[in-house]
Design a protein around this motif. Structure first.
Motif, PDB file in Angstrom:
ATOM      1  N   GLY A   2      40.794  22.670 -10.191  1.00 55.51           N
ATOM      2  CA  GLY A   2      39.854  23.774 -10.328  1.00 55.51           C
ATOM      3  C   GLY A   2      40.158  24.899  -9.377  1.00 55.51           C
ATOM      4  N   ASP A   3      39.205  25.802  -9.234  1.00 58.23           N
ATOM      5  CA  ASP A   3      39.414  26.985  -8.398  1.00 58.23           C
ATOM      6  C   ASP A   3      39.287  26.672  -6.911  1.00 58.23           C
ATOM      7  OD1 ASP A   3      39.581  29.232 -10.490  1.00 58.23           O
ATOM      8  OD2 ASP A   3      37.757  28.150 -11.086  1.00 58.23           O
ATOM      9  N   SER A  18      30.966  20.003  -3.673  1.00 52.06           N
ATOM     10  CA  SER A  18      31.887  20.883  -4.399  1.00 52.06           C
ATOM     11  C   SER A  18      32.155  22.150  -3.606  1.00 52.06           C
ATOM     12  CB  SER A  18      31.296  21.239  -5.761  1.00 52.06           C
ATOM     13  OG  SER A  18      30.064  21.920  -5.602  1.00 52.06           O
ATOM     14  N   SER A  46      31.846  31.312 -13.491  1.00 55.98           N
ATOM     15  CA  SER A  46      32.982  30.980 -14.362  1.00 55.98           C
ATOM     16  C   SER A  46      34.103  30.260 -13.622  1.00 55.98           C
ATOM     17  CB  SER A  46      33.542  32.245 -15.055  1.00 55.98           C
ATOM     18  OG  SER A  46      32.531  32.866 -15.827  1.00 55.98           O
ATOM     19  N   GLN A  47      33.819  29.706 -12.442  1.00 48.20           N
ATOM     20  CA  GLN A  47      34.811  28.945 -11.707  1.00 48.20           C
ATOM     21  C   GLN A  47      34.436  27.454 -11.729  1.00 48.20           C
ATOM     22  OE1 GLN A  47      34.909  30.909  -7.807  1.00 48.20           O
ATOM     23  NE2 GLN A  47      36.841  31.911  -8.398  1.00 48.20           N
ATOM     24  N   THR A  48      35.411  26.612 -11.382  1.00 47.81           N
ATOM     25  CA  THR A  48      35.178  25.167 -11.332  1.00 47.81           C
ATOM     26  C   THR A  48      35.691  24.603 -10.026  1.00 47.81           C
ATOM     27  OG1 THR A  48      37.294  24.599 -12.376  1.00 47.81           O
ATOM     28  CG2 THR A  48      35.398  24.963 -13.839  1.00 47.81           C
ATOM     29  N   SER A  49      35.066  23.503  -9.613  1.00 43.98           N
ATOM     30  CA  SER A  49      35.509  22.725  -8.467  1.00 43.98           C
ATOM     31  C   SER A  49      35.581  21.283  -8.938  1.00 43.98           C
ATOM     32  CB  SER A  49      34.529  22.871  -7.302  1.00 43.98           C
ATOM     33  OG  SER A  49      34.938  22.100  -6.186  1.00 43.98           O
ATOM     34  N   GLU A  50      36.783  20.687  -8.905  1.00 47.28           N
ATOM     35  CA  GLU A  50      36.984  19.376  -9.505  1.00 47.28           C
ATOM     36  C   GLU A  50      37.632  18.411  -8.522  1.00 47.28           C
ATOM     37  OE1 GLU A  50      39.158  19.724 -13.154  1.00 47.28           O
ATOM     38  OE2 GLU A  50      38.203  21.641 -13.671  1.00 47.28           O
ATOM     39  N   ASP A 108      24.542  26.061 -14.212  1.00 50.25           N
ATOM     40  CA  ASP A 108      25.603  25.561 -13.328  1.00 50.25           C
ATOM     41  C   ASP A 108      25.472  24.044 -13.240  1.00 50.25           C
ATOM     42  OD1 ASP A 108      26.381  28.165 -12.915  1.00 50.25           O
ATOM     43  OD2 ASP A 108      25.080  28.412 -11.161  1.00 50.25           O
ATOM     44  N   ASN A 114      29.213  17.880 -13.763  1.00 44.52           N
ATOM     45  CA  ASN A 114      29.642  17.064 -14.894  1.00 44.52           C
ATOM     46  C   ASN A 114      30.435  15.866 -14.394  1.00 44.52           C
ATOM     47  OD1 ASN A 114      28.763  18.753 -17.207  1.00 44.52           O
ATOM     48  ND2 ASN A 114      30.197  20.231 -16.326  1.00 44.52           N
ATOM     49  N   ARG A 131      32.771  13.385 -21.269  1.00 45.97           N
ATOM     50  CA  ARG A 131      31.655  13.625 -20.369  1.00 45.97           C
ATOM     51  C   ARG A 131      30.607  12.525 -20.517  1.00 45.97           C
ATOM     52  NH1 ARG A 131      28.972  19.255 -20.985  1.00 45.97           N
ATOM     53  NH2 ARG A 131      27.928  18.238 -22.750  1.00 45.97           N
ATOM     54  N   GLN A 133      25.612  14.844 -17.060  1.00 45.69           N
ATOM     55  CA  GLN A 133      25.551  16.274 -16.739  1.00 45.69           C
ATOM     56  C   GLN A 133      24.202  16.562 -16.082  1.00 45.69           C
ATOM     57  OE1 GLN A 133      24.915  19.465 -19.826  1.00 45.69           O
ATOM     58  NE2 GLN A 133      27.032  19.994 -19.278  1.00 45.69           N
TER      59      GLN A 133
END
Length: 399
Positions: A313-314, A333, A339-343, A369, A372, A379, A382
Motif C-alpha cells: 500500500g501507500d 495502520s 484514496s490511499q491504503t495501508s496494508e 474508511d 478490511n 474479504r 470489514q
C-alpha cells in the motif's frame, strides 16, 4: 369447509380411507375407499391455500353407547406443584369421560395403558359407573402415574383409555413432560502463577479452565457434579471436579477446573479434555479441545520479526505503544490520506480446519474508511467508525 378447493383426507386406524378436493364453495361429497370400522375414530385433515392446517377427530358410533376420554387434570402436589408434568414426579391424573353414543352405558370401569418406557401406570381399574346419553363424568386424582427421572425434555407421553361397560371403548390422550436439558456453551482459559501472560496454554503453564453450560430445558435441573479428564499425557488435570447448584430453565453456569501443560508439549500439540457433567440422572459428555502453544503474534518483540510480515500500500503499518489491548505493543495502520491504503500481510500453512482470531479497534469515518480483513484474497470482515477493542474469529480451511 368454507375454503374453496381445500384438500381433505380421512384416516381410520392408521389407514387412509378417503381423500378429495372441495369445490369452489369449499364443499365435498367424499366416497370412502372402504367400509368404516365401528367404534374407531376418524382423523380428519384439511389443507387449503393461505390457511392453517385443520385437524380433528370424529367419533364413529352405531346405535349404542360409546364412552371416551374428554378431559385431563394433572395434580402434581407431590412434586413441584406447578400444575404440569415434570421429570421424576408422581402424578395424580383426573379424567373426564363422556358418553358420545346414543344409548346409556352401565357399570363403566376404566383402565390406562401405554407402551412408553418413561412412565409407570397402575393396573387397577377405576369405576366411573353409569352414563346417560351425552353425560360427562370426572373423577379427580383417579390414576397415579410415575414419571421417570431421566425422561427427555418435552417428551410426549401417549396413554390409551380403555373404558369397559359390557363393550370396550378405546380413546387416548397425551401430554408433554418438562425436564432439564444440559448444553455445552464454551470455555475460557486463564493463566495461574508464572506464565507469559497471554492466557493461552503454553508448555509448563498451569491454566484455569472455565467451562460454561446452559439449561435449555423446561425444568429446574438437579444440582450438578462434574469431572474433567485428560485425553493424553501432555495435559495433567490438577483440579478434576467442580460442582454447581441447580439451574433454572434458561440459566447458565460455569464449572472451574485447572490443568498443567507438560514441558514436553510442542507448538500445535492437541490438548484434549473430556467433560462429564451429571445432574440427577441426566449426563452431559463433551470433548473440549484446544492447541498447545498456539501461534500467537502479540508484537511484544517491538517489531515485525516474529512472523514473515510483508507491508504493502501507500504507507506501512507501524508498531505503537500505550494503546495495546494486552501487553505493551500493538500495530496500527499508516496515516494515509483519501484514496490511499495501508496494508500488511503474511502467509501461513494450515494443515487442518482451524480458526484465526484477533483483537482490533477502529477510528475512521463511518461507512467510508474501512479496516478490511482478507483470507486468501477474499474479504472476510470489514469495519469502520469509532470502536473499542473487540475480538473476532474466522474459520480457516486447510491450505
Amino acid at each position: 369447509t368454507g375454503a374453496p378447493f381445500a384438500r381433505i383426507g380421512l384416516m381410520q386406524d392408521g389407514e387412509l380411507i378417503g381423500r378429495g378436493v372441495a369445490d369452489e364453495s369449499g364443499n365435498l361429497d367424499l366416497e370412502l375407499f372402504d367400509l368404516l370400522s365401528i367404534n374407531e375414530p376418524i382423523e380428519v385433515t384439511i389443507t387449503a391455500h393461505n390457511k392453517l392446517v385443520y385437524q380433528e377427530t370424529i367419533a364413529v358410533i352405531s346405535d349404542e353407547a360409546y364412552v371416551m376420554f374428554n378431559g385431563l387434570q394433572i395434580n402434581d402436589e407431590n412434586g413441584n406443584a406447578n400444575g404440569e408434568a415434570d421429570y421424576g414426579e408422581t402424578l395424580l391424573l383426573g379424567l373426564t369421560l363422556t358418553n358420545v353414543g346414543n344409548q346409556p352405558a352401565q357399570d363403566v370401569t376404566v383402565t390406562l395403558a401405554s407402551g412408553d418406557p418413561y412412565i409407570a401406570l397402575p393396573y387397577l381399574a377405576v369405576e366411573f359407573g353409569d352414563f346417560e346419553v351425552g353425560e360427562s363424568k370426572t373423577i379427580a386424582d383417579a390414576f397415579e402415574v410415575i414419571i421417570a427421572a431421566n425422561i427427555p425434555d418435552q417428551h410426549e407421553i401417549d396413554i390409551d383409555v380403555h373404558a369397559n361397560g359390557g363393550e370396550e371403548w378405546i380413546s387416548d390422550f397425551d401430554f408433554d413432560v418438562n425436564a432439564p436439558l444440559l448444553k455445552y456453551v464454551g470455555y475460557t482459559m486463564e493463566e495461574t502463577g508464572a506464565g507469559n501472560g497471554n492466557d493461552l496454554p503454553d508448555p509448563g503453564e498451569t491454566m484455569d479452565i472455565y467451562i460454561s453450560l446452559e439449561n435449555s430445558g423446561h425444568a429446574l435441573s438437579p444440582a450438578l457434579t462434574s469431572s474433567l479428564a485428560s485425553g493424553n499425557d501432555l495435559v495433567t488435570v490438577v483440579t478434576a471436579t467442580s460442582d454447581h447448584p441447580a439451574m433454572a430453565p434458561g440459566e447458565s453456569g460455569t464449572l472451574h477446573f485447572s490443568v498443567l501443560i507438560s514441558e514436553d508439549a510442542a507448538m500445535g500439540d492437541p490438548a484434549e479434555l473430556m467433560l462429564q457433567a451429571t445432574a440427577g440422572e441426566y449426563l452431559l459428555e463433551q470433548l473440549v479441545t484446544t492447541q498447545i502453544a498456539m501461534p500467537v503474534e502479540d508484537f511484544e518483540t517491538a517489531d515485525f520479526t516474529s512472523f514473515d510480515w510483508t507491508p504493502a500500500g501507500d504507507l506501512p503499518w507501524e508498531i505503537c505503544t500505550g494503546e495495546a489491548w494486552h501487553g505493551d505493543y500493538c500495530i496500527r495502520s499508516g496515516a494515509i490520506d483519501h484514496s490511499q491504503t495501508s496494508e500488511i500481510k503474511t502467509t501461513v500453512l494450515c494443515t487442518s480446519l482451524d480458526t484465526i482470531s484477533f483483537w482490533f479497534k477502529t477510528s475512521s469515518e463511518s461507512g467510508y474508511d474501512f479496516l478490511n480483513f482478507y483470507i486468501d484474497m477474499i474479504r472476510a470482515g470489514q469495519w469502520s467508525g469509532d470502536s473499542e477493542w473487540q475480538k473476532v474469529s474466522f474459520v480457516i480451511y486447510p491450505g
